[in-house]
Scaffold this motif. Sequence first.
Motif: not given
Length: 207
Positions: A1-26
Motif C-alpha cells: 500500500m502506498a503511503m500517500l495517494e493523490i487521485k484526481d485532485i483539482s482546485i480552482r481559484f476564480g478563473g484560474v485552474q491551479a490543479l487539474d486532475d493530479v494523480t500520483f502515489s508515493l
Amino acid sequence: MAMLEIKDISIRFGGVQALDDVTFSLKHGEILGLIGPNGAGKTTLFNCVSGVLKPNNGTITYEGQNLAGLKTDARAHLGIARTFQNLQLFGSMTVLENLMVPLDAFAKRGMVGDAFKLPRARYEERKAEEHARAILHFLGLSEHTETIAGSLSVGLQRRVELGRALCLQPKLLLLDEPAAGLDAAETAELAALLPEIRARFGITMLL
C-alpha cells in the motif's frame, strides 16, 4: 500500500485552474520530486495535502485514511510535516526556540503543569529540548543554537526550518521549494542531506 495517494485532485481559484486532475502515489521510504515552473501548482498541492486548502475534486489518502475533513493539526498528528517556499521562521527568536515552538504546541504538559512548573512538566520540557538539540546537531547547527534565526544566511535558515519540521518526528515530510534562495554549493549540500535524513529517521519525502 502506498503511503500517500493523490487521485484526481483539482482546485480552482476564480478563473484560474491551479490543479487539474493530479494523480500520483508515493511509496514508503521514497523521495519523490515534483518538477514544474513557478506557478505550476506545487505549493497549492502541498497546501491540499497539509490541509491548508480544500480541493474542489479528488481524494488524498494517507496510509489508507482519507484526509478529507481533517484540519492541519490533525494531519500533523498523523505524521505529516512540511516546510515552506517562503521561510516561516520566527526571526527574532533563537534557533533553539524556533525548534521548540512545534514541540511546545504538541506537548501534553497542560497549562497547570506549565504554570506551576510541576515535575512532569519540567521533565517533558527537558526531554523536548534534548530532542531539539539532537536535531540541530544532526543538521550541523549546534554552534547556532542561541543565534537569532533572522540573522542567519538563507541557507542556514532553510536548515532551521527543516529542523523544526523534523522535531515533529514526521513519517511524511513535504518540502516546498527547499532549495529556494540557495547557491549551488548549498543546493548540493541539501541534495546530499535528504538521503541522510531518510536513512536516519525513516522519513518519506515529497518535494
